[in-house]
Design an enzyme around this catalytic site. Structure first.
Site, short mmCIF file in Angstrom:
data_model
loop_
_atom_site.label_atom_id
_atom_site.label_comp_id
_atom_site.label_asym_id
_atom_site.label_seq_id
_atom_site.Cartn_x
_atom_site.Cartn_y
_atom_site.Cartn_z
CG ASN A 9 30.73 35.06 -2.71
OD1 ASN A 9 31.46 36.76 -3.32
ND2 ASN A 9 30.22 34.56 -2.17
CD1 TRP A 10 35.44 34.51 -7.90
CD2 TRP A 10 36.18 36.31 -9.04
NE1 TRP A 10 35.61 34.46 -9.06
CE2 TRP A 10 36.42 34.77 -10.10
CE3 TRP A 10 36.75 37.45 -9.10
CZ2 TRP A 10 36.35 34.78 -11.29
CZ3 TRP A 10 36.93 37.79 -10.83
CH2 TRP A 10 36.95 36.52 -11.31
CE LYS A 11 32.82 32.37 -0.10
NZ LYS A 11 32.50 31.57 1.01
CG HIS A 95 27.64 35.56 1.79
ND1 HIS A 95 28.20 34.57 2.60
CD2 HIS A 95 27.88 34.12 0.39
CE1 HIS A 95 29.31 33.56 1.91
NE2 HIS A 95 29.08 34.00 0.97
CD GLU A 97 32.04 33.45 3.87
OE1 GLU A 97 32.15 34.54 2.84
OE2 GLU A 97 32.02 32.37 4.03
CD GLU A 167 25.53 31.14 -0.58
OE1 GLU A 167 26.23 30.61 -1.16
OE2 GLU A 167 26.21 31.69 0.48
N GLY A 173 32.21 26.38 2.57
CA GLY A 173 33.78 26.69 2.61
C GLY A 173 33.88 24.57 3.08
CB SER A 212 31.07 22.26 -0.18
OG SER A 212 31.29 22.89 0.83
N GLY A 233 31.73 29.42 -4.32
CA GLY A 233 32.62 29.75 -3.95
C GLY A 233 34.17 29.16 -3.90
N GLY A 234 34.61 29.08 -3.20
CA GLY A 234 36.10 28.28 -3.68
C GLY A 234 36.11 27.46 -4.39
P1 PGA Z 1 32.08 27.15 -1.46
O1 PGA Z 1 31.55 29.06 -0.76
O2 PGA Z 1 31.55 27.18 -2.58
O3 PGA Z 1 33.13 28.18 -0.81
O4 PGA Z 1 31.25 26.76 -0.08
C1 PGA Z 1 29.96 29.24 -1.08
C2 PGA Z 1 29.13 30.60 -0.86
O5 PGA Z 1 29.22 30.83 0.49
O6 PGA Z 1 29.32 31.42 -1.36
#
Ligand code: PGA
Length: 255
Positions: A9-11, A95, A97, A167, A173, A212, A233-234
């Protein structure tokens, strides 16, 4: 029985050229993988270019969001058939966010998932509790409510195509991954709710862990009985890092 599914997930990261540079570096590292499903979710603007670059490779394309309507006067929105048109197989919905920053509700997520199925796509439905909810002992109640609401419109016959992502919001994050015990406990609970809702088909639904995930912790998470993949994500922004994650090899003992 459940093919692992690891999704990036590149956001809101990467221009088209940055996304293409990733694909160029990433594909040779994963070409030989057959046992796992690998998915990239770039921002909307890079979907078509990334889809073209992936071509007939094993790596699939996902969007990070979608509109529940099929077309019409919805300025700024993207319909499921537009995602299918540029080669998407999946879209992430719900998600945290989107839920926290853009007011997405379980009912809205349910409508998006329904619209995706109708267009021949598969939703990756995210659920997860906040730190305050966990500390108040409300984790299971929150997950149960999110599942009931978000999955309300999933066609029974398509249940196996669904992907869930657990999640915990406090792990996203933050560098603070859920312990394997916490992850398995919630994943088992999600599985149990899915079985109640969809019957035996739920044993084939894949449940990803997200929050994470890194090359060095993915092995322990993937070893858990009810963890069938990861939403990353990251650590998915770098091709070498995400390539290590999709292999989820045991980290060297002395690292
Ligand atoms: P993260 O994000 O790996 O940076 O914690 C995961 C996500 O939001 O899908």
């Amino acid at each position: 029985m459940r093919r692992p599914i690891l999704a990036a997930n590149w956001k809101m990261y990467k221009t088209v050229s940055e996304a293409l540079a990733f694909v160029e570096a990433f594909l040779p590292r994963v070409r030989d993988l057959e046992e796992v499903e690998v998915v990239l979710a770039p921002p909307f603007t890079a979907l078509e270019a990334v889809g073209d670059a992936l071509g007939g490779s094993v790596v699939k394309l996902a969007a990070q969001n979608v509109c529940a309507e099929s077309e019409g006067a919805y300025t700024g929105e993207i319909a499921p058939r537009m995602l299918a048109d540029v080669g998407c197989s999946y879209a992430i919905v719900g998600h945290s966010e989107r839920r926290q920053l853009y007011g997405e509700t379980d009912e809205g997520v349910a409508r998006k998932a329904e619209a995706l199925f109708a267009a021949g796509l598969r939703p990756i439905v995210c659920v997860g509790e906040t730190l305050a909810e966990r500390e108040a002992g409300r984790t299971f109640e929150v997950i149960e409510r999110q599942l009931a609401g978000s999955l309300a419109r999933v066609p029974e016959a398509r249940a196996e195509e669904l992907v869930l992502a657990y999640e915990p919001v406090w792990a996203i994050g933050t560098g603070r991954t859920a312990t394997p015990e916490i992850a398995q406990e919630v994943h088992a609970f999600v599985r149990e709710r899915l079985v109640k809702r969809f019957g035996e088909a739920a044993r084939r639904i894949r449940i990803q862990y997200g929050g994470s995930v890194k090359p060095d912790n993915v092995y322990a998470l993937m070893a858990l009985q009810d963890v069938d993949g990861a939403l990353v994500g990251g650590a998915s922004l770098d091709p070498a890092s995400f390539a290590r994650i999709v292999r989820f090899e045991r980290p060297e003992e002395n690292r």
